[in-house]
Design a protein around this motif. Structure first.
Motif, PDB file in Angstrom:
ATOM      1  N   LEU A  24       0.830  -1.202   0.000  1.00 13.40           N
ATOM      2  CA  LEU A  24       0.000   0.000   0.000  1.00 13.40           C
ATOM      3  C   LEU A  24       0.865   1.252   0.000  1.00 13.40           C
ATOM      4  O   LEU A  24       0.595   2.201  -0.740  1.00 13.40           O
ATOM      5  N   ALA A  25       1.920   1.262   0.786  1.00 13.74           N
ATOM      6  CA  ALA A  25       2.819   2.409   0.834  1.00 13.74           C
ATOM      7  C   ALA A  25       3.470   2.636  -0.528  1.00 13.74           C
ATOM      8  O   ALA A  25       3.605   3.784  -0.979  1.00 13.74           O
ATOM      9  N   GLN A  26       3.864   1.561  -1.199  1.00  8.26           N
ATOM     10  CA  GLN A  26       4.467   1.693  -2.523  1.00  8.26           C
ATOM     11  C   GLN A  26       3.460   2.247  -3.528  1.00  8.26           C
ATOM     12  O   GLN A  26       3.794   3.097  -4.355  1.00  8.26           O
ATOM     13  N   LYS A  27       2.224   1.788  -3.440  1.00  6.53           N
ATOM     14  CA  LYS A  27       1.190   2.280  -4.358  1.00  6.53           C
ATOM     15  C   LYS A  27       0.861   3.741  -4.093  1.00  6.53           C
ATOM     16  O   LYS A  27       0.648   4.512  -5.034  1.00  6.53           O
ATOM     17  N   LYS A  28       0.857   4.143  -2.830  1.00  5.61           N
ATOM     18  CA  LYS A  28       0.624   5.547  -2.505  1.00  5.61           C
ATOM     19  C   LYS A  28       1.748   6.411  -3.050  1.00  5.61           C
ATOM     20  O   LYS A  28       1.506   7.497  -3.572  1.00  5.61           O
ATOM     21  N   ASN A  29       2.978   5.927  -2.941  1.00  6.07           N
ATOM     22  CA  ASN A  29       4.127   6.655  -3.467  1.00  6.07           C
ATOM     23  C   ASN A  29       4.011   6.809  -4.983  1.00  6.07           C
ATOM     24  O   ASN A  29       4.268   7.893  -5.532  1.00  6.07           O
ATOM     25  N   THR A  30       3.622   5.755  -5.651  1.00  9.64           N
ATOM     26  CA  THR A  30       3.432   5.805  -7.099  1.00  9.64           C
ATOM     27  C   THR A  30       2.337   6.804  -7.457  1.00  9.64           C
ATOM     28  O   THR A  30       2.480   7.576  -8.410  1.00  9.64           O
ATOM     29  N   LEU A  31       1.266   6.819  -6.696  1.00  8.11           N
ATOM     30  CA  LEU A  31       0.163   7.755  -6.936  1.00  8.11           C
ATOM     31  C   LEU A  31       0.627   9.197  -6.766  1.00  8.11           C
ATOM     32  O   LEU A  31       0.320  10.058  -7.596  1.00  8.11           O
ATOM     33  N   VAL A  32       1.374   9.470  -5.719  1.00  4.91           N
ATOM     34  CA  VAL A  32       1.870  10.827  -5.475  1.00  4.91           C
ATOM     35  C   VAL A  32       2.753  11.280  -6.633  1.00  4.91           C
ATOM     36  O   VAL A  32       2.626  12.407  -7.122  1.00  4.91           O
ATOM     37  N   LYS A  33       3.631  10.400  -7.092  1.00 11.13           N
ATOM     38  CA  LYS A  33       4.502  10.745  -8.212  1.00 11.13           C
ATOM     39  C   LYS A  33       3.685  11.001  -9.478  1.00 11.13           C
ATOM     40  O   LYS A  33       3.977  11.931 -10.237  1.00 11.13           O
ATOM     41  N   ALA A  34       2.683  10.175  -9.723  1.00 14.86           N
ATOM     42  CA  ALA A  34       1.850  10.349 -10.913  1.00 14.86           C
ATOM     43  C   ALA A  34       1.073  11.659 -10.849  1.00 14.86           C
ATOM     44  O   ALA A  34       0.969  12.373 -11.850  1.00 14.86           O
ATOM     45  N   GLU A  35       0.537  11.994  -9.681  1.00 16.71           N
ATOM     46  CA  GLU A  35      -0.201  13.248  -9.535  1.00 16.71           C
ATOM     47  C   GLU A  35       0.721  14.449  -9.755  1.00 16.71           C
ATOM     48  O   GLU A  35       0.320  15.442 -10.374  1.00 16.71           O
TER      49      GLU A  35
END
Length: 56
Positions: A24-35
């Motif tokens: 979940l933490a990795q996916k949140k990090n990916t989301l932040v980078k994408a945003e």
């Protein structure tokens, strides 16, 4: 025997929880980078549009 079984089940559940938390933490990090990248691209497109409109 049941004590070991309970310990095993508890440890397996904790391991599963840690793995899900890490994913979940990795996916949140990916989301932040994408945003962040989307915001950068929006800014670039707006500049291109302004430049194009001024040139017309």
């Amino acid at each position: 025997m049941t004590q070991y079984e309970d310990d095993f089940i508890r440890e397996a559940a904790e391991t599963d929880t840690r793995a899900r938390d890490k994913a979940l933490a990795q996916k949140k990090n990916t989301l932040v980078k994408a945003e962040k990248r989307i915001a950068e691209l929006d800014m670039i497109f707006k500049r291109i549009l302004r430049t194009t409109l001024r040139g017309s």
